[in-house]
Scaffold this active site. Structure first.
Site, PDB file in Angstrom:
ATOM      1  N   GLY A   7      40.851  34.567  32.513  1.00 11.37           N
ATOM      2  CA  GLY A   7      40.081  34.952  31.325  1.00 11.37           C
ATOM      3  C   GLY A   7      40.093  36.432  30.978  1.00 11.37           C
ATOM      4  O   GLY A   7      39.702  36.819  29.877  1.00 11.37           O
ATOM      5  N   GLY A   9      42.784  38.366  30.892  1.00 15.79           N
ATOM      6  CA  GLY A   9      44.098  38.790  30.382  1.00 15.79           C
ATOM      7  C   GLY A   9      44.007  39.103  28.903  1.00 15.79           C
ATOM      8  O   GLY A   9      42.925  39.376  28.362  1.00 15.79           O
ATOM      9  N   GLN A  10      45.156  39.068  28.203  1.00 19.66           N
ATOM     10  CA  GLN A  10      45.179  39.472  26.788  1.00 19.66           C
ATOM     11  C   GLN A  10      44.356  38.541  25.908  1.00 19.66           C
ATOM     12  O   GLN A  10      43.811  38.972  24.888  1.00 19.66           O
ATOM     13  CB  GLN A  10      46.639  39.465  26.278  1.00 19.66           C
ATOM     14  CG  GLN A  10      46.791  39.905  24.837  1.00 19.66           C
ATOM     15  CD  GLN A  10      48.220  39.823  24.321  1.00 19.66           C
ATOM     16  OE1 GLN A  10      49.052  39.095  24.859  1.00 19.66           O
ATOM     17  NE2 GLN A  10      48.498  40.566  23.271  1.00 19.66           N
ATOM     18  N   LEU A  11      44.250  37.257  26.290  1.00 15.18           N
ATOM     19  CA  LEU A  11      43.733  36.238  25.351  1.00 15.18           C
ATOM     20  C   LEU A  11      42.335  35.707  25.664  1.00 15.18           C
ATOM     21  O   LEU A  11      41.637  35.227  24.765  1.00 15.18           O
ATOM     22  CB  LEU A  11      44.715  35.066  25.307  1.00 15.18           C
ATOM     23  CG  LEU A  11      46.158  35.420  24.924  1.00 15.18           C
ATOM     24  CD1 LEU A  11      47.053  34.215  25.072  1.00 15.18           C
ATOM     25  CD2 LEU A  11      46.217  35.989  23.528  1.00 15.18           C
ATOM     26  N   ASP A  32      38.072  34.715  36.287  1.00 21.36           N
ATOM     27  CA  ASP A  32      39.276  35.450  36.691  1.00 21.36           C
ATOM     28  C   ASP A  32      39.084  35.882  38.142  1.00 21.36           C
ATOM     29  O   ASP A  32      38.013  35.666  38.721  1.00 21.36           O
ATOM     30  CB  ASP A  32      39.492  36.680  35.779  1.00 21.36           C
ATOM     31  CG  ASP A  32      40.982  37.045  35.683  1.00 21.36           C
ATOM     32  OD1 ASP A  32      41.514  37.136  34.554  1.00 21.36           O
ATOM     33  OD2 ASP A  32      41.615  37.204  36.752  1.00 21.36           O
ATOM     34  N   ILE A  33      40.124  36.504  38.716  1.00 19.42           N
ATOM     35  CA  ILE A  33      39.962  37.003  40.095  1.00 19.42           C
ATOM     36  C   ILE A  33      39.687  38.508  40.094  1.00 19.42           C
ATOM     37  O   ILE A  33      39.735  39.161  41.118  1.00 19.42           O
ATOM     38  CB  ILE A  33      41.240  36.740  40.938  1.00 19.42           C
ATOM     39  CG1 ILE A  33      42.488  37.279  40.249  1.00 19.42           C
ATOM     40  CG2 ILE A  33      41.393  35.263  41.233  1.00 19.42           C
ATOM     41  CD1 ILE A  33      43.696  37.278  41.151  1.00 19.42           C
ATOM     42  N   ASP A  50      39.773  31.627  41.610  1.00 13.14           N
ATOM     43  CA  ASP A  50      41.177  31.827  41.981  1.00 13.14           C
ATOM     44  C   ASP A  50      41.872  30.475  41.852  1.00 13.14           C
ATOM     45  O   ASP A  50      41.506  29.527  42.547  1.00 13.14           O
ATOM     46  CB  ASP A  50      41.234  32.341  43.433  1.00 13.14           C
ATOM     47  CG  ASP A  50      42.663  32.542  43.895  1.00 13.14           C
ATOM     48  OD1 ASP A  50      42.850  33.170  44.946  1.00 13.14           O
ATOM     49  OD2 ASP A  50      43.583  32.067  43.198  1.00 13.14           O
ATOM     50  N   TYR A 139      59.075  32.849  34.783  1.00 14.76           N
ATOM     51  CA  TYR A 139      58.005  32.576  33.805  1.00 14.76           C
ATOM     52  C   TYR A 139      58.389  31.375  32.937  1.00 14.76           C
ATOM     53  O   TYR A 139      57.647  30.401  32.838  1.00 14.76           O
ATOM     54  CB  TYR A 139      57.815  33.822  32.952  1.00 14.76           C
ATOM     55  CG  TYR A 139      56.956  33.704  31.735  1.00 14.76           C
ATOM     56  CD1 TYR A 139      57.461  34.064  30.480  1.00 14.76           C
ATOM     57  CD2 TYR A 139      55.638  33.282  31.801  1.00 14.76           C
ATOM     58  CE1 TYR A 139      56.671  34.003  29.351  1.00 14.76           C
ATOM     59  CE2 TYR A 139      54.843  33.224  30.668  1.00 14.76           C
ATOM     60  CZ  TYR A 139      55.363  33.585  29.444  1.00 14.76           C
ATOM     61  OH  TYR A 139      54.580  33.527  28.318  1.00 14.76           O
ATOM     62  N   ILE A 169      52.125  37.803  21.324  1.00 12.46           N
ATOM     63  CA  ILE A 169      50.806  37.953  20.686  1.00 12.46           C
ATOM     64  C   ILE A 169      50.476  39.434  20.554  1.00 12.46           C
ATOM     65  O   ILE A 169      50.558  40.194  21.517  1.00 12.46           O
ATOM     66  CB  ILE A 169      49.722  37.219  21.499  1.00 12.46           C
ATOM     67  CG1 ILE A 169      50.096  35.743  21.669  1.00 12.46           C
ATOM     68  CG2 ILE A 169      48.355  37.372  20.821  1.00 12.46           C
ATOM     69  CD1 ILE A 169      50.313  34.958  20.377  1.00 12.46           C
TER      70      ILE A 169
HETATM   71  C1  VAH Z   1      55.598  38.672  27.486  1.00 12.58           C
HETATM   72  N1  VAH Z   1      53.757  39.031  25.880  1.00 12.58           N
HETATM   73  O1  VAH Z   1      56.169  39.587  26.941  1.00 12.58           O
HETATM   74  C2  VAH Z   1      54.290  38.142  26.888  1.00 12.58           C
HETATM   75  C3  VAH Z   1      54.547  36.776  26.315  1.00 12.58           C
HETATM   76  C4  VAH Z   1      55.936  35.373  24.796  1.00 12.58           C
HETATM   77  C5  VAH Z   1      55.692  36.760  25.315  1.00 12.58           C
HETATM   78  O2  VAH Z   1      54.777  35.887  27.331  1.00 12.58           O
HETATM   79  O3  VAH Z   1      56.045  38.159  28.486  1.00 12.58           O
END
Ligand code: VAH
Length: 319
Positions: A7, A9-11, A32-33, A50, A139, A169
């Site tokens: 929670g 993070g960016q969003l 969040d941790i 966690d 990722y 984003i």
């Molecule tokens: C990134 N802002 O750069 C993130 C996101 C889709 C991009 O995952 O990895």
């Protein structure tokens, strides 16, 4: 009640604010941790969680009568490439803990995916919802795994799994955390402070992008959509696609002296070159009425206004 993992993070904080407006502050729990900033701690329920600690998560879900779970914990693109072992733990083992919990407690589960779930052999302009996905980052691999696992559990056991592939984003008040699309946030801060921005991608690198408030609204509208309307469990959502040169040109309409130098970083350029240039989100438009509010012009105006306000409040000069 809604629980948001990752929670801080960016969003997370912005999504919690939007959900709290609709469902009441006490019905949306951020987790969040990390230790939350005091203003976040004072804005509504926050708990330590966690995603690698299944027992702790399970207590949280049961004791707080959670019915929806938004799973934002993940290591993103470039950060994940710098720590593959941790990315695999958080993005895959953490995901499985959340999937098991959602199944056991009949939760409505939202797991974000990404433009990063596509690779160099995917159609790139545009990338449709259904096509070959052979991403070249841990990722992307972990997000494709999430899509596949969620859809498998949906079809086999009826898990209410919902997934949106987010573009990069763009936010003024929170930091992006992945490293590949983040240039498109930093350029605004540098334009208003030094007037010079050094870009780690080539000037012509086109990527799908979205204003953070469109991202939050899409997520809430999608979570609220009746299940019978969803022909897919995983959807692309789009708003705009731009290159560093295009966003620089749009900023120069407001700050004519912005100077940009390009110094491509091999790792992040290679990642960006493997991702879609544009998204086809026609299924999201048709099935649950997705429609963005911010294009590039509106994004630039909003980002410059928000950061000017931030800098003035902090007593910093504004160029
Ligand atoms: C990134 N802002 O750069 C993130 C996101 C889709 C991009 O995952 O990895």
């Amino acid at each position: 009640r809604v629980l948001i993992t990752g929670g801080l993070g960016q969003l997370g904080v912005g999504l919690a604010q939007l959900l709290r407006k609709q469902y009441g502050t006490d019905n949306v729990i951020l987790s969040d941790i990390k230790k939350p900033p005091v203003e976040v701690f004072n804005s509504g329920p926050f708990v330590y969680a966690d995603v690698l600690d299944y027992k702790n998560l399970r207590e949280l879900v049961v004791n707080n009568r959670i019915t929806w779970l938004v799973h934002y914990s993940a290591l993103l693109s470039a950060v994940g490439e710098a720590n593959v072992a941790l990315a695999r733990k958080i993005n895959i083992t953490g995901l499985h803990n959340v999937l098991d919990l959602a199944l056991e407690n009949c939760l409505r589960l939202f797991v974000p995916s990404t433009i990063g779930a596509f690779g160099p052999s995917s159609p790139r302009d545009p990338a449709p919802d259904l096509c070959v996905q052979r991403p070249r980052t841990i990722y992307g691999v972990s997000k494709v795994h999430g899509e596949l696992m969620g859809e498998y559990l949906h079809h086999k056991y009826g898990l209410d799994f919902r997934c949106l592939r987010y573009p990069g984003i763009i936010s003024a008040n929170t930091q992006p955390g992945g490293g590949t699309t983040d240039y498109a946030v930093q350029i605004f801060h540098d334009a208003l402070s030094s007037g010079h921005f050094e870009c780690y991608l080539r000037a012509d690198t086109r990527l799908p992008m979205m204003h953070i408030s469109d991202c939050h609204r899409a997520t809430v509208e999608f979570m609220q959509a009746p299940d019978c309307q969803l022909s897919l469990r995983t959807y692309n959502i789009a708003a705009m696609s731009f290159t560093p040169e295009e966003v620089a040109e749009e900023i120069r309409k407001h700050l004519p002296n912005l100077r940009v130098t390009y110094n491509p970083d091999f790792v992040r350029q290679t990642i960006a070159d493997s991702w879609p240039m544009r998204f086809d989100d026609s299924n999201a438009q048709r099935d649950w009425g997705w429609k963005p509010a911010y294009g590039l012009a509106e994004l630039v105006i909003d980002m410059l206004e928000s950061i000017r306000e931030q800098r003035t409040k902090a007593g910093l000069p504004v160029s």
